[in-house]
Design a protein around this motif. Structure first.
Motif, short mmCIF file in Angstrom:
data_model
loop_
_atom_site.label_atom_id
_atom_site.label_comp_id
_atom_site.label_asym_id
_atom_site.label_seq_id
_atom_site.Cartn_x
_atom_site.Cartn_y
_atom_site.Cartn_z
N TYR A 1 0.87 -1.17 0.00
CA TYR A 1 0.00 0.00 0.00
C TYR A 1 0.91 1.22 0.00
O TYR A 1 1.89 1.26 0.73
CB TYR A 1 -0.89 0.00 1.24
CG TYR A 1 -1.75 -1.22 1.36
CD1 TYR A 1 -2.97 -1.31 0.69
CD2 TYR A 1 -1.35 -2.31 2.13
CE1 TYR A 1 -3.76 -2.44 0.80
CE2 TYR A 1 -2.14 -3.44 2.24
CZ TYR A 1 -3.35 -3.50 1.58
OH TYR A 1 -4.13 -4.61 1.68
N MET A 2 0.56 2.24 -0.81
CA MET A 2 1.45 3.40 -0.95
C MET A 2 0.62 4.66 -1.16
O MET A 2 -0.44 4.62 -1.77
CB MET A 2 2.36 3.18 -2.15
CG MET A 2 3.32 4.32 -2.43
SD MET A 2 4.27 4.10 -3.95
CE MET A 2 5.30 2.73 -3.52
N PHE A 3 1.13 5.78 -0.62
CA PHE A 3 0.59 7.08 -0.96
C PHE A 3 1.75 8.05 -1.08
O PHE A 3 2.84 7.80 -0.59
CB PHE A 3 -0.46 7.56 0.05
CG PHE A 3 0.07 7.91 1.42
CD1 PHE A 3 0.48 9.20 1.71
CD2 PHE A 3 0.12 6.95 2.41
CE1 PHE A 3 0.95 9.52 2.97
CE2 PHE A 3 0.58 7.27 3.68
CZ PHE A 3 1.01 8.55 3.96
N GLY A 4 1.50 9.17 -1.75
CA GLY A 4 2.52 10.17 -1.95
C GLY A 4 2.13 11.51 -1.37
O GLY A 4 0.94 11.83 -1.28
N LEU A 5 3.12 12.29 -0.98
CA LEU A 5 2.91 13.63 -0.43
C LEU A 5 3.89 14.56 -1.12
O LEU A 5 5.07 14.23 -1.27
CB LEU A 5 3.15 13.64 1.07
CG LEU A 5 2.92 14.99 1.73
CD1 LEU A 5 1.55 14.99 2.38
CD2 LEU A 5 3.97 15.27 2.75
N SER A 6 3.40 15.71 -1.54
CA SER A 6 4.24 16.69 -2.23
C SER A 6 4.05 18.05 -1.58
O SER A 6 2.93 18.53 -1.46
CB SER A 6 3.88 16.76 -3.71
OG SER A 6 4.63 17.76 -4.34
N ALA A 7 5.16 18.68 -1.19
CA ALA A 7 5.13 20.00 -0.58
C ALA A 7 6.24 20.84 -1.18
O ALA A 7 7.18 20.32 -1.77
CB ALA A 7 5.31 19.89 0.93
N SER A 8 6.11 22.14 -1.01
CA SER A 8 7.12 23.07 -1.51
C SER A 8 7.37 24.12 -0.44
O SER A 8 6.46 24.53 0.27
CB SER A 8 6.64 23.74 -2.79
OG SER A 8 7.57 24.71 -3.21
N PHE A 9 8.62 24.57 -0.35
CA PHE A 9 8.96 25.62 0.61
C PHE A 9 8.49 26.98 0.11
O PHE A 9 8.39 27.92 0.89
CB PHE A 9 10.46 25.64 0.86
CG PHE A 9 10.95 24.40 1.54
CD1 PHE A 9 10.62 24.14 2.85
CD2 PHE A 9 11.74 23.49 0.86
CE1 PHE A 9 11.07 23.00 3.49
CE2 PHE A 9 12.19 22.34 1.48
CZ PHE A 9 11.86 22.09 2.81
N ASN A 10 8.19 27.08 -1.17
CA ASN A 10 7.76 28.35 -1.75
C ASN A 10 6.24 28.47 -1.85
O ASN A 10 5.74 29.50 -2.30
CB ASN A 10 8.35 28.51 -3.16
CG ASN A 10 9.86 28.48 -3.13
OD1 ASN A 10 10.47 28.92 -2.17
ND2 ASN A 10 10.45 27.95 -4.18
N ILE B 1 -1.60 15.41 -1.56
CA ILE B 1 -1.49 14.05 -1.03
C ILE B 1 -2.36 13.15 -1.90
O ILE B 1 -3.47 13.51 -2.27
CB ILE B 1 -1.90 13.99 0.46
CG1 ILE B 1 -1.57 12.62 1.07
CG2 ILE B 1 -3.36 14.33 0.65
CD1 ILE B 1 -1.65 12.59 2.58
N THR B 2 -1.83 11.98 -2.25
CA THR B 2 -2.60 11.04 -3.05
C THR B 2 -3.41 10.15 -2.12
O THR B 2 -3.15 10.07 -0.92
CB THR B 2 -1.69 10.13 -3.90
OG1 THR B 2 -0.91 9.30 -3.04
CG2 THR B 2 -0.78 10.94 -4.80
#
Length: 190
Positions: free
Chosen positions: A30-39, A45-46
């Motif tokens: 089981y997998m999910f992804g998270l993407s963030a940016s400092f800007n 989130i998937t």
């Protein structure tokens, strides 16, 4: 002379630590992804996805080529014009473990009564983004272990999915004692 002997000892220690052969097995995860940016304050989130044939190291239980899964996720945002994002993939072999990690990660970016968070959490459905299985390259030294339990686990999960038990609603009481409107469910198997 002393420097050469130190280098020689370091090389011998390094060779002694390296395993003679790495062992991996194929299992559904089981997998999910998270993407963030400092800007940017937008965090993506998937949903939790099932990867049917992922390779996992026997000793460490690390996902083989896990960096390629995060690169795959990062490339998705690059094609959308959102470059310079930090992308992370979180995985687990058990359903209860991934649900726990998912709710913990999601709670970090959602505001609560105690703390105001300045993040805009956006969810990506499987229609928006889907992880693709990455087949690892194994060298001659790598030993592939057939995991019969993993194959049985995949069949069991498939049967549970067909019966509808895998998609049941997993509601947890919130701090106030009421049920959250957030429903954590797992995606259909492909």
């Amino acid at each position: 002379m002393k420097f050469k002997s130190i280098i020689l000892v370091a090389i011998l220690i390094w060779c002694g630590i390296m395993p003679a052969s790495a062992k991996s097995y194929c299992t559904p995860i089981y997998m999910f992804g998270l993407s963030a940016s400092f800007n940017d304050s937008v965090v993506y989130i998937t949903n939790i996805q099932i990867i049917d044939s992922a390779w996992v190291d026997v000793k460490t239980h690390f996902l083989v080529n896990r960096n390629e899964y995060s690169n795959q996720f990062k490339n998705y945002f690059t094609t959308k014009g959102l470059s310079n994002r930090t992308c992370v993939v979180v995985y687990a072999e058990k359903e209860k473990d991934i649900l726990k990690k998912y709710s913990k990660m999601k709670s970090r970016y959602t505001p609560s009564k105690k703390k105001v968070k300045n993040f805009d959490l956006r969810s990506l459905d499987e229609d928006d983004y889907r992880f693709e299985m990455i087949k690892p390259y194994f060298s001659d030294e790598t030993e592939v272990v057939e995991n019969k339990k993993a194959a049985q686990k995949a069949e069991k999960a498939k049967k549970r999915k067909e019966k509808g038990k895998l998609d049941k609603e997993n509601k947890k009481p919130s701090a106030s004692g009421t049920q959250d409107s957030e429903i954590l469910s797992l995606p259909p198997r492909h």
